[in-house]
Design a protein around this motif. Structure first.
Motif, mmCIF file in Angstrom:
data_model
loop_
_atom_site.group_PDB
_atom_site.id
_atom_site.type_symbol
_atom_site.label_atom_id
_atom_site.label_comp_id
_atom_site.label_asym_id
_atom_site.label_seq_id
_atom_site.Cartn_x
_atom_site.Cartn_y
_atom_site.Cartn_z
ATOM 1 N N ALA A 83 0.860 -1.173 0.000
ATOM 2 C CA ALA A 83 0.000 0.000 0.000
ATOM 3 C C ALA A 83 0.897 1.225 0.000
ATOM 4 C CB ALA A 83 -0.922 0.004 1.211
ATOM 5 N N ALA A 95 -2.745 0.794 -4.845
ATOM 6 C CA ALA A 95 -2.015 0.784 -3.576
ATOM 7 C C ALA A 95 -2.520 1.841 -2.604
ATOM 8 C CB ALA A 95 -0.522 0.976 -3.830
ATOM 9 N N ASN A 116 -5.905 -1.385 -1.553
ATOM 10 C CA ASN A 116 -4.944 -2.000 -0.638
ATOM 11 C C ASN A 116 -4.785 -1.196 0.645
ATOM 12 O OD1 ASN A 116 -4.589 -4.068 -2.454
ATOM 13 N ND2 ASN A 116 -2.371 -3.894 -2.546
#
Length: 408
Positions: free
Chosen positions: A310, A346, A350
Motif C-alpha cells: 500500500a 495501492a 490495498n
C-alpha cells in the motif's frame, strides 16, 4: 435525500475485481468505463455504467456535469500523524544544511521537539490541528485517513490525540510507543507506564496499535511485549519498521500476524521474501524517504515478489510534511517504479485493506461508499503524471461534495 448522478464522465476508473489486498499482476488491473456515469444513493454507490445504458431516473436527482472529467475512487491514506502542535521548520532548515535526522533526534530535536509542542497545544489545539490537516488531505483527494497518536507520550495528550482523530472522522491508531519521553529513565519503564496507565483507555478509542521498532527507539523484544499487550485488548497490530535499519520488524510482524509493517526503506532481499510469503501488507512511504534523502523502499521488488503493498503519505511535521497522495503516487511511479495503475490500487483498495475497510471503500462499484475524486484532466493518469498538479477538481465524500476547486 436526493440521489446524486455524476454524468458524462470521460472515464470511470477503479481497481478490478472484488478481493483485497491485490498482489502481483492483479495490482495493476483496472476496470475502465468510457463516457460513464456514477449514481449515488445516500452514502453508497447505486449504479456505475455507460451513459448509453442510463435509463430514466425516478425521484429527486442532483446532477454533476462530468464532461471532460475522470473519476477515480476516493483516496485512502493509511499512515498519517495529524495530531501535533507546532512545526519543525527550523529543523528542516538545519537538515538542509547537512544535519542528519538521527543527529537531530539525539540532540533533542526530532520527535521529542514535537512532543513538547503537542503537550502545550491542549485538547482544543489538537482538535483544531487535526481538522486543519484533514482538510488538506481532503483537498488532495483523500476521503479516508488513518491517524496516529504518538506526539504526546503522556496519558492525557495521547488520549486527547486519539479523541481528536476520531472527532475528525479518522481511523485512530495508538502509537504510544513512538519514542521514550525524557521523564522516563528508559524504554522499559516507559512501556510499563504505557501498558498500565494508557493502554486500557486508548484501546477504547483506537482501532490499531503501532510501535517504532528501530535503533534508538524500541527493540524487537520491547515491540513484542507492547504489541502482544495491545492485541490482548482487541487492537489490530501495525509496526513502523526498517526505516533506517533492519532490526527485526518484518519477522515480528509476520509472527504476530500484524496488519502491516510500514516504511521498509532498509528492507533487503530476505525481508522482501518474508513479506511476499505472508499476509502482512508493506506500507510504502516514499515522501518520507524523499524528505529525509533516504533510500526509497523496494516497491518494484516487493510487487514482483508477490507481496501486498500500500502507499501512504506518512504526513507528519518532521519527516514527511506532505498531505498529498497524488504526490505520493507520482513518487511511486518515478522512484518505486510502480505503474500508475499499481499506484492507484495501492492507495485505494490495498490501503483500505490495511484499515479493515476494503469491503466498503477503495473501489467505484455498487454497494461501496460514495467516495470519489473527479480529475480535471484528459487522462486519469495525470493524477500521478502531473507532479503536484492542480488536477483534483471535486471530491465527493459519502455522496456529497466535500471539496471543490475554486473557479479561476
Amino acid at each position: 435525500m436526493p440521489k446524486l448522478l455524476i454524468r458524462d464522465l470521460r472515464r470511470v476508473v477503479s481497481p478490478a475485481g472484488t478481493g483485497a489486498p491485490l498482489r502481483g499482476r492483479a495490482l495493476g488491473e483496472l476496470e475502465l468505463i468510457e463516457n460513464g456515469y456514477v449514481l449515488c444513493d445516500g452514502d453508497r454507490i447505486d449504479h456505475v455504467g455507460r451513459m448509453s445504458d442510463l435509463g430514466a431516473l425516478a425521484g429527486d436527482v442532483v446532477e454533476i456535469d462530468g464532461r471532460g472529467l475522470c473519476a477515480i475512487p476516493g483516496l485512502v491514506d493509511c499512515h498519517t500523524h495529524p495530531a501535533f502542535g507546532g512545526d519543525r521548520v527550523e529543523e528542516f532548515s538545519l537538515r538542509a544544511g547537512g544535519a542528519s535526522y538521527e543527529e537531530l533526534h539525539a540532540a533533542g530535536g526530532g520527535i521529542l521537539s514535537t512532543v513538547r509542542a503537542t503537550r502545550q497545544a491542549g485538547e482544543e489545539g489538537l482538535r483544531q490541528a487535526v481538522e486543519r490537516h484533514r482538510e488538506w488531505m481532503l483537498r488532495a483527494g483523500t476521503t479516508t485517513f488513518e491517524g496516529k497518536s504518538g506526539y504526546g507520550l503522556d496519558r492525557e495528550t495521547e488520549l486527547a490525540s486519539l479523541r481528536a482523530i476520531r472527532a475528525a472522522g479518522g481511523v485512530p491508531t495508538f502509537l504510544g510507543a513512538h519514542a521514550t519521553p525524557p521523564e522516563f529513565a528508559g524504554a522499559e519503564a516507559y512501556l510499563d507506564f504505557l501498558l498500565a496507565e494508557v493502554l486500557p483507555e486508548a484501546a477504547e478509542l483506537a482501532e490499531a496499535a503501532d510501535i517504532f521498532l528501530e535503533r534508538g527507539a524500541f527493540d524487537s523484544g520491547q515491540a513484542r511485549r507492547y504489541l502482544e499487550a495491545c492485541r490482548s485488548r482487541g487492537l489490530v497490530l501495525r509496526l513502523h519498521g526498517d526505516q533506517f535499519t533492519e532490526s527485526g520488524a518484518i519477522p515480528l510482524a509476520v509472527q504476530l500476524g500484524a496488519r502491516s509493517v510500514d516504511h521498509l526503506e532498509a528492507t533487503g532481499p530476505k525481508g522482501i521474501t518474508a513479506l511476499a510469503g505472508s499476509e502482512v501488507t508493506g506500507v510504502l512511504l516514499p515522501a518520507s524517504a524523499l524528505f529525509l534523502a533516504r533510500p526509497m523502499p523496494p516497491g518494484r521488488a516487493l510487487v514482483d515478489a508477490g507481496a501486498a503493498v500500500a502507499l501512504a503519505t506518512d504526513f507528519n511535521p518532521g519527516s514527511a510534511f506532505c498531505a498529498s497522495l497524488p504526490i505520493v503516487m507520482s513518487l511511486a511511479a518515478t522512484q518505486l517504479k510502480l505503474s500508475p495503475a499499481e499506484a492507484l490500487a495501492a492507495c485505494t483498495v490495498n490501503a483500505a485493506h490495511v484499515l479493515g475497510r476494503a469491503d466498503r471503500i477503495g473501489r467505484i462499484a455498487p454497494g461501496y461508499a460514495a467516495d470519489l475524486v473527479l480529475l480535471d484532466a484528459p487522462d486519469w493518469r495525470y493524477v500521478a503524471y502531473h507532479f503536484g498538479g492542480d488536477v483534483v477538481a471535486t471530491v465527493i465524500k459519502d455522496g456529497a461534495v466535500a471539496s471543490e476547486r475554486a473557479a479561476y
